[in-house]
Design a protein around this motif. Sequence first.
Motif, mmCIF file in Angstrom:
data_model
loop_
_atom_site.group_PDB
_atom_site.id
_atom_site.type_symbol
_atom_site.label_atom_id
_atom_site.label_comp_id
_atom_site.label_asym_id
_atom_site.label_seq_id
_atom_site.Cartn_x
_atom_site.Cartn_y
_atom_site.Cartn_z
ATOM 1 N N GLU A 86 94.641 6.039 8.725
ATOM 2 C CA GLU A 86 96.505 6.473 8.753
ATOM 3 C C GLU A 86 96.668 6.896 7.610
ATOM 4 O O GLU A 86 97.690 8.000 7.829
ATOM 5 C CB GLU A 86 97.349 4.882 8.678
ATOM 6 N N LYS A 90 97.664 10.435 7.884
ATOM 7 C CA LYS A 90 99.137 11.746 7.429
ATOM 8 C C LYS A 90 99.455 12.440 5.847
ATOM 9 O O LYS A 90 99.525 13.158 5.914
ATOM 10 C CB LYS A 90 99.868 9.828 6.674
ATOM 11 N N ARG A 95 100.897 12.966 10.685
ATOM 12 C CA ARG A 95 101.593 12.137 11.270
ATOM 13 C C ARG A 95 100.081 11.048 11.501
ATOM 14 O O ARG A 95 99.374 11.237 10.788
ATOM 15 C CB ARG A 95 101.866 12.251 12.715
ATOM 16 N N ASP A 98 98.954 5.520 16.367
ATOM 17 C CA ASP A 98 99.705 3.664 16.642
ATOM 18 C C ASP A 98 98.718 3.497 18.046
ATOM 19 O O ASP A 98 98.027 2.113 17.784
ATOM 20 C CB ASP A 98 100.902 3.742 17.486
#
Length: 145
Positions: A86, A90, A95, A98
């Motif tokens: 993650e 990012k 982004r 998930d």
Amino acid sequence: MFCSRWGWHAFPSTHVALPPISGQYKDLPPSMATRSLYMADLAELCALDEKMLMGEIGRPAQSEPKIQVALIPDVKTMKWHHAREEFAAKEMLARVPDIKGVYTKTDAGDQVWCIWTCTFSSNEAGNILHILRFVIESERLARSS
């Protein structure tokens, strides 16, 4: 393979690389319906996976004794891998993914799941999906009984 310059033998690799395919599997029978796994789903599956793994390595060997080593597939370890994924996503893609895996049940009702993480690169060809765990419940239970 032997590297004479440094005097070592290459260790055989079990690494498997599969090329990506396009499209979706739309013709799966209803009994093979899948669902995405999210972070909230992992604790229960990791606990079951850990229990099955302990059953496997805890039983006496049927042949000659062997040393057994296992990395415990606990949720803390999975969360570490996903936190790393993650953060990189990012920073590089702006982004955060998930979906952490996929889940289904066999016709016999056994659970099957795959948990993965991704490594991102500055070019698309360097993006890699790493399978952290692939579990077929009935096979694991058969080996642990």
